[in-house]
Design an enzyme around this catalytic site. Structure first.
Site, PDB file in Angstrom:
ATOM      1  N   HIS A   1      15.988  67.151 -20.931  1.00  0.00           N
ATOM      2  CA  HIS A   1      17.239  66.819 -21.625  1.00  0.00           C
ATOM      3  C   HIS A   1      17.003  65.740 -22.669  1.00  0.00           C
ATOM      4  CE1 HIS A   1      21.849  66.275 -20.969  1.00  0.00           C
ATOM      5  NE2 HIS A   1      21.525  65.920 -22.201  1.00  0.00           N
TER       6      HIS A   1
ATOM      7  N   LEU B   1      17.064  65.567 -30.149  1.00  0.00           N
ATOM      8  CA  LEU B   1      16.147  65.216 -31.240  1.00  0.00           C
ATOM      9  C   LEU B   1      16.845  65.237 -32.597  1.00  0.00           C
ATOM     10  CD1 LEU B   1      12.803  66.919 -30.096  1.00  0.00           C
ATOM     11  CD2 LEU B   1      13.608  64.584 -29.717  1.00  0.00           C
TER      12      LEU B   1
ATOM     13  N   HIS C   1      26.780  70.738 -18.586  1.00  0.00           N
ATOM     14  CA  HIS C   1      27.329  69.388 -18.791  1.00  0.00           C
ATOM     15  C   HIS C   1      28.685  69.408 -18.093  1.00  0.00           C
ATOM     16  CE1 HIS C   1      28.622  65.882 -21.475  1.00  0.00           C
ATOM     17  NE2 HIS C   1      29.759  66.342 -21.009  1.00  0.00           N
TER      18      HIS C   1
ATOM     19  N   ASP D   1      18.233  62.286 -21.246  1.00  0.00           N
ATOM     20  CA  ASP D   1      19.417  62.346 -22.123  1.00  0.00           C
ATOM     21  C   ASP D   1      19.263  61.386 -23.307  1.00  0.00           C
ATOM     22  OD1 ASP D   1      21.790  63.140 -23.225  1.00  0.00           O
ATOM     23  OD2 ASP D   1      23.078  62.373 -21.626  1.00  0.00           O
TER      24      ASP D   1
ATOM     25  N   PRO E   1      28.987  58.433 -27.743  1.00  0.00           N
ATOM     26  CA  PRO E   1      28.325  58.181 -26.458  1.00  0.00           C
ATOM     27  C   PRO E   1      26.837  58.515 -26.525  1.00  0.00           C
ATOM     28  CG  PRO E   1      29.458  60.287 -26.379  1.00  0.00           C
ATOM     29  CD  PRO E   1      29.719  59.709 -27.748  1.00  0.00           C
TER      30      PRO E   1
END
Ligand code: DOR
Ligand code: ZN
Length: 447
Positions: free
Chosen positions: A68, A71, A189, A315, A333
């Site tokens: 996860h 990029l 998610h 993440d 976020p």
């Protein structure tokens, strides 16, 4: 071909140090340290240049695999590119990363996933596996063409709308059914959007006191429970992204006990950080799902140690200064994670005795490689195996400075913290990609 000799390393931090000889990308010898002069045995001295790494008893692990990571290319190259993110990954000890689909354009078709794949190959520092979107444009309305992405040169094996939940149960059910036929995994998610309208921080005492609109644990847990049942009935493989609550760990335990083919990841930040950070009002701490309570973090650490949560995933979410250095509600976020993951796992899991180094190999390499179906990653450190390796100095501490990380963005929540665990070298198929905090790009010499 450059051969590599690693002298005096301790695989999985166990036993006496050994010397490893690596040739043509494969581990060809493992001998007790100092028992041979291995570089002379690797072949023709005229054509073979040997690099020696003196490990000095450091811990040798299989290269880390991150299921996860964001990029940001294509679309937000001002925050990260596949090249800079690959550098951060190599410096963090990773040999494979999965690049999330929430780019611009979205990776919801074969053209975009092939583009990402090729850019990863060109950077050559880590295997970049594009994640394909589950639905067109991440809009949650129509299934994307999972089959054409799976059969493209990128060979997509993980599909996710990450950043968004596949909230419609019928769409999720169909995605799971297709995934079984394609032998791929759907990574959810988990966030029931009706329960997080306007939400800013974990719903609880702290958010209430400080005036943040609450984000209930049940927004995550209700989707995890629903999807475990959908996966059980479809006999499909489901993966849960960034587990953040005690209730989710409970549901996963229940679902696994019933034979559901579900796996799950936890982020380093959810293992270490808590909603106590809200008092800073600093949006560097804003993340989705939000930082939870101390008792949630404690449960996540225990669940990872027990295997209820299978693996760690970063993440890694780079953001521009203007999207983080602003008022909380307007901030995006997410936080950087690739270069700090090993240190946070060392701090939260190894130092307290919850995981030994073999356990770290399991949660950062073996399980993620299995979940994604990567045949040459997460392999044992043994003769004949591909040399995807990470050398770790477990005791040395370092101080995190966002400006010094390889990412373009600097949004690390660990700014100024001293952390244990340094990645001293990473090898991708026998080629050194990072060494002592520096990128070593030897692609030209070997291709
Ligand atoms: O904090 C997050 N940031 N969570 C997500 O699900 C998406 C990610 C991003 O893309 O920035
Ligand atoms: Zn997410």
């Amino acid at each position: 071909m450059n051969d590599v000799v690693i002298r005096g390393a301790r695989p999985y931090g166990e036993g006496e140090p050994v010397d490893l000889v690596i040739a043509d990308g494969v581990i060809v010898r493992i001998d007790p340290a100092g028992s041979a002069a291995p570089e002379r045995e690797t072949g023709n001295a005229d054509s073979t240049e040997t690099t020696v790494i003196d490990a000095g008893g450091q811990v040798l692990l299989p290269g880390f695999v991150d299921l996860h990571t964001h990029l940001r290319e294509p679309g937000r190259e001002d925050t990260e590119t596949i090249a800079t993110g690959s550098a951060a990954a190599a410096l963090g000890g990773f040999t494979a990363v999965f690049a999330m689909a929430n780019t611009d354009p979205v990776a919801d078709n074969a053209v975009v996933v092939e583009h990402v794949w090729r850019l990863g190959q060109a950077a050559g520092l880590v295997d970049v596996h594009p994640v394909g979107a589950v639905t067109v444009g991440l809009a949650g309305k129509r299934l994307a063409e999972l089959g054409t992405m799976a059969t493209s040169v990128a060979g997509v094996r993980v599909f996710s709308d990450d950043g968004h939940c596949v909230a419609d149960p019928l769409i999720m059910r169909r995605a799971l059914e297709y995934s079984t036929a394609l032998d791929v995994v759907v990574a959810q998610h988990a966030e029931e959007p009706r329960l997080t309208v306007g939400a800013q921080a974990h719903e609880g005492e702290r958010a209430a006191r400080l005036g943040y609109p609450g984000w209930p644990a049940s927004a995550e847990e209700s989707i995890v429970a629903r999807d475990c049942l959908l996966a059980l009935h479809a006999e499909a493989r489901l993966h849960i992204c960034h587990v953040s609550t005690t209730g989710t760990a409970d549901v996963l335990g229940w679902a696994k006990a019933r034979g559901t083919r579900v796996s799950a990841e936890v982020t380093p930040h959810h293992l270490l950080l808590t909603d106590e950070r809200l008092a800073t009002y600093d949006p560097v701490n804003k993340v989705n799902p939000p930082l939870r309570t101390g008792s949630d973090a404690e449960r996540l650490r225990a669940a990872l140690a027990e295997g209820i949560i299978d693996c760690v995933a970063t993440d890694h979410a780079p953001h521009a200064v203007q999207d983080k250095d602003c008022e909380w509600a307007a901030a995006k976020p997410g936080m950087l994670g690739l270069q700090t993951a090993l240190s946070i796992v060392t701090e939260t899991m190894v130092r307290p005795g919850l995981l030994d180094w073999r356990g770290v190999a399991r949660v950062m390499s073996e399980r993620p490689a299995e979940i994604a179906g990567l045949p040459d990653q997460g392999r044992p450190i043994a003769v004949g195996e591909p040399a995807n390796l990470t050398l770790v100095d477990p005791d040395t501490e370092w101080t995190v400075h966002g400006a010094e990380l390889a990412s373009i963005a600097e949004n690390t929540p660990y700014e100024g913290m001293r952390l244990p665990g340094v990645v001293s070298a990473t090898l991708l198929r026998g080629r050194i990609t990072s060494r002592e905090g520096k990128i070593v790009n030897m692609l030209d010499g070997t291709s």
